[in-house]
Design a protein around this motif. Structure first.
Motif, mmCIF file in Angstrom:
data_model
loop_
_atom_site.group_PDB
_atom_site.id
_atom_site.type_symbol
_atom_site.label_atom_id
_atom_site.label_comp_id
_atom_site.label_asym_id
_atom_site.label_seq_id
_atom_site.Cartn_x
_atom_site.Cartn_y
_atom_site.Cartn_z
ATOM 1 N N VAL A 165 46.064 69.391 88.829
ATOM 2 C CA VAL A 165 45.481 68.612 87.734
ATOM 3 C C VAL A 165 44.443 69.447 86.994
ATOM 4 O O VAL A 165 44.333 69.388 85.765
ATOM 5 C CB VAL A 165 44.890 67.307 88.283
ATOM 6 N N GLN A 166 43.735 70.257 87.745
ATOM 7 C CA GLN A 166 42.768 71.155 87.102
ATOM 8 C C GLN A 166 43.468 72.108 86.149
ATOM 9 O O GLN A 166 43.035 72.299 85.011
ATOM 10 C CB GLN A 166 42.041 71.944 88.191
ATOM 11 N N MET A 218 46.724 68.630 94.853
ATOM 12 C CA MET A 218 46.837 67.776 93.666
ATOM 13 C C MET A 218 45.718 68.057 92.669
ATOM 14 O O MET A 218 45.950 68.207 91.470
ATOM 15 C CB MET A 218 46.791 66.324 94.136
ATOM 16 N N VAL A 219 44.510 68.192 93.198
ATOM 17 C CA VAL A 219 43.378 68.460 92.312
ATOM 18 C C VAL A 219 43.546 69.806 91.633
ATOM 19 O O VAL A 219 43.215 69.973 90.449
ATOM 20 C CB VAL A 219 42.068 68.398 93.105
ATOM 21 N N LEU A 268 38.057 78.755 85.329
ATOM 22 C CA LEU A 268 38.645 77.499 85.798
ATOM 23 C C LEU A 268 39.898 77.751 86.625
ATOM 24 O O LEU A 268 40.165 77.019 87.594
ATOM 25 C CB LEU A 268 38.974 76.608 84.608
ATOM 26 N N GLY A 271 47.038 69.165 101.322
ATOM 27 C CA GLY A 271 47.368 67.776 101.048
ATOM 28 C C GLY A 271 48.453 67.688 99.992
ATOM 29 O O GLY A 271 48.709 68.635 99.264
ATOM 30 N N MET A 307 39.216 83.806 99.626
ATOM 31 C CA MET A 307 38.324 82.756 99.139
ATOM 32 C C MET A 307 37.077 83.357 98.509
ATOM 33 O O MET A 307 36.642 82.935 97.435
ATOM 34 C CB MET A 307 37.911 81.878 100.317
ATOM 35 N N ILE A 332 38.757 78.601 90.038
ATOM 36 C CA ILE A 332 38.311 77.394 90.761
ATOM 37 C C ILE A 332 39.516 76.578 91.228
ATOM 38 O O ILE A 332 39.496 75.990 92.320
ATOM 39 C CB ILE A 332 37.366 76.577 89.868
ATOM 40 N N LEU A 389 40.541 78.030 94.350
ATOM 41 C CA LEU A 389 39.669 77.566 95.444
ATOM 42 C C LEU A 389 40.083 76.178 95.924
ATOM 43 O O LEU A 389 40.074 75.911 97.138
ATOM 44 C CB LEU A 389 38.221 77.529 94.967
ATOM 45 N N TYR A 390 40.449 75.316 94.997
ATOM 46 C CA TYR A 390 40.920 73.981 95.406
ATOM 47 C C TYR A 390 42.164 74.104 96.274
ATOM 48 O O TYR A 390 42.310 73.384 97.272
ATOM 49 C CB TYR A 390 41.258 73.132 94.189
ATOM 50 N N ILE A 438 37.446 64.970 86.745
ATOM 51 C CA ILE A 438 38.237 65.716 85.763
ATOM 52 C C ILE A 438 38.584 64.824 84.571
ATOM 53 O O ILE A 438 38.477 65.221 83.406
ATOM 54 C CB ILE A 438 39.507 66.282 86.432
ATOM 55 N N LEU A 444 41.211 75.091 99.675
ATOM 56 C CA LEU A 444 40.528 74.018 100.405
ATOM 57 C C LEU A 444 41.433 72.828 100.672
ATOM 58 O O LEU A 444 40.947 71.812 101.155
ATOM 59 C CB LEU A 444 39.304 73.563 99.616
ATOM 60 N N GLY A 445 42.683 72.918 100.325
ATOM 61 C CA GLY A 445 43.606 71.870 100.730
ATOM 62 C C GLY A 445 43.776 70.740 99.749
ATOM 63 O O GLY A 445 44.430 69.755 100.065
ATOM 64 N N ALA A 446 43.193 70.857 98.577
ATOM 65 C CA ALA A 446 43.339 69.794 97.584
ATOM 66 C C ALA A 446 44.341 70.261 96.515
ATOM 67 O O ALA A 446 43.970 70.702 95.432
ATOM 68 C CB ALA A 446 41.997 69.456 96.948
ATOM 69 N N VAL A 501 35.229 68.789 96.670
ATOM 70 C CA VAL A 501 36.433 69.182 97.419
ATOM 71 C C VAL A 501 36.049 69.922 98.702
ATOM 72 O O VAL A 501 36.647 69.708 99.779
ATOM 73 C CB VAL A 501 37.344 70.032 96.519
ATOM 74 N N ARG A 541 40.067 61.122 102.578
ATOM 75 C CA ARG A 541 40.269 62.281 101.693
ATOM 76 C C ARG A 541 39.666 61.950 100.333
ATOM 77 O O ARG A 541 40.251 62.185 99.298
ATOM 78 C CB ARG A 541 41.757 62.570 101.511
ATOM 79 N N LEU A 599 39.298 64.178 91.045
ATOM 80 C CA LEU A 599 40.236 63.762 89.986
ATOM 81 C C LEU A 599 39.524 62.889 88.960
ATOM 82 O O LEU A 599 39.705 63.067 87.736
ATOM 83 C CB LEU A 599 41.392 62.979 90.603
#
Lengths: 330, 124
Positions: free
Chosen positions: A50-51, A46-47, A32, A117, A1, A35, A38-39, B82, A42-44, B46, B72, B79
């Protein structure tokens, strides 16, 4: 991390300090991407994806398109930056302030990394609790789309320029210059003269023809029909009519005895079962027809009287089928 | 895992974005710096989503703070941001390209704000 954060911050610093426009775009991709990592940590999840899709796939490509469309130089650009002092002061102030604030807020708090997630939970949330912001966001996207189109079309919503000269009247095709008008008149007179000449010649020819016809009518008398001449004409033209035409079969061809219809019908004393013959004969037929000079119909006729069991046993290259199986096939 | 790490990374990125916006003269580079700032905010959201519950350990939760049983929301906000950033980049680049077509430049120091475009064209 920590490594991902170092990559993100380092390439972000290169984005804002690089003197190559295109290199700044690619450093932005690296930042990007870090990052997005990093998402993921951190458990995201989907984000993160999408990023990667939206930022790295679309936004950076759009920025690089803009870099190309504004004819940016490939090499380093001299005049990209303002004097460093105020920007550095404000940037450092913001960085220190935020870092101090957040470090003071979270001090040495430990937290366990959440389970990754999935899109299902995110979907439940988006379409459950946050469905109104979602719809508003979709309308905003539509508005941004329309706005971008209107901005990039100069003919939409353009105000008329007050200092511009008034628009010229539409072009009149008959409003030509004097030279062109004179040339058109000359062409017209030449055409009229030529037409008059042709009409005169035609009238002369018609008059001469009428005069000749009148003279002939005065001279000529109807001749008696010669019967011999009539018979000769009959003969000649009758032969012409009886001549074979192109595309139709002549009489000799119709009567040709070499073409006999129905010769391919083979005489048999008993009708064969077509399925059995085809089953038994397929490989042999193929091989012998490759050798040539053998007509398929003859083959069927030759092999037909043999019993099938014997044929199957006599050929070693075909695996022998069990008897019960063979009967079932029949 | 220390909760401070993602927050410090995010604040450093935000500071870099502020520095870039103030330093750069090219409009496209300014847009890139704005992207960095938006990503810093996303990272904070996040990270808060992952860490806030372990930070607020003894605090009794209010009812209005949990509109859904399993919070959450940070990822949802990320999102949304973004999507907002994508729309912003689209419109911003359309503006930049239109300005480039009119003036053959994307230097934002020389943008004259109190003058209409056609007046600018006539005078200079």
């Amino acid at each position: 991390m920590l490594a991902l954060g170092l990559i993100a911050v380092g390439s972000g610093a290169l984005v804002v300090t690089s003197s190559h426009l295109v290199r700044a775009g690619f450093y932005l991709v690296v930042s990007l991407g870090a990052i997005a990592g990093l998402y993921l940590v951190l458990g995201a999840e989907m984000v993160a994806w999408v990023q990667v899709l939206v930022y790295v796939g679309a936004v950076v490509v759009l920025l690089l398109f803009a870099v190309m469309l504004t004819r940016a130089p490939i090499g380093p650009s001299r005049d990209l930056d303002r004097p460093i002092a105020p920007a550095a002061i404000i940037g450092a102030g913001v960085g220190f302030g935020l870092t101090a604030l957040l470090a003071d807020a979270f001090r040495w708090t430990e937290f366990e990394l959440p389970p990754p997630g999935n899109a299902e939970r995110v979907g439940e949330q988006v379409f459950g609790a946050w469905v109104l912001p979602f719809e508003v966001l979709s309308i905003l996207l539509l508005a941004a789309l329309v706005g971008a189109i209107v901005l990039s079309r100069p003919d939409l919503g353009a105000r008329p320029d007050p200092s511009a000269p008034p628009p010229e009247p539409p072009h009149d095709p008959t409003d030509e210059s004097a030279e062109v008008v004179a040339r058109l008149e000359r062409i017209a007179t030449r055409q009229a003269a030529a037409q008059a000449r042709v009409r005169q010649a035609r009238a002369d020819a018609l008059a001469a023809e009428a005069a000749a016809a009148a003279a002939e009518a005065a001279e000529a008398e109807p001749e008696p029909v010669d019967p011999l001449k009539q018979r000769a004409a009959d003969l000649i033209f009758g032969a012409h009519d009886a001549r074979p035409k192109i595309g139709e079969p002549g009489e000799a061809e119709i009567l040709d005895s070499r073409i006999i219809p129905g010769e391919s019908v083979i005489e048999r004393d008993e009708p064969i079962e077509p399925r059995r013959a085809i089953e038994g004969e397929r490989p042999t037929t193929g091989r012998r027809s490759i050798e040539g000079n053998v007509i398929e119909g003859d083959l069927v006729e030759e092999k037909r009287p043999q019993p099938e069991r014997e044929k199957l046993e006599g050929r070693p290259e075909r695996p022998a089928l069990p008897a019960g199986d063979d009967k079932e096939e029949q | 895992m220390h909760a401070v790490i993602p927050y410090v990374i995010a604040s450093l990125l935000f500071a870099l974005g502020v520095y870039g916006v103030l330093r750069r003269r090219n409009a496209i580079l300014v847009l890139m710096a704005v992207e960095l700032m938006l990503n810093a905010v996303n990272l904070i959201l996040v990270a808060a989503d992952a860490t806030v519950r372990s930070v607020l350990n003894g605090v009794t939760p209010e009812a209005w703070a949990y509109p859904v049983p399993e919070p959450r929301s940070g990822a949802i906000f990320a999102l949304f941001i973004i999507v907002l950033a994508a729309a912003e980049v689209g419109v911003g680049l359309a503006i930049v390209l239109q300005y480039y077509r009119l003036h053959r430049a994307v230097v934002i120091d020389e943008v004259v704000l109190d003058e209409h475009d056609h007046e600018k064209q006539v005078t200079g």
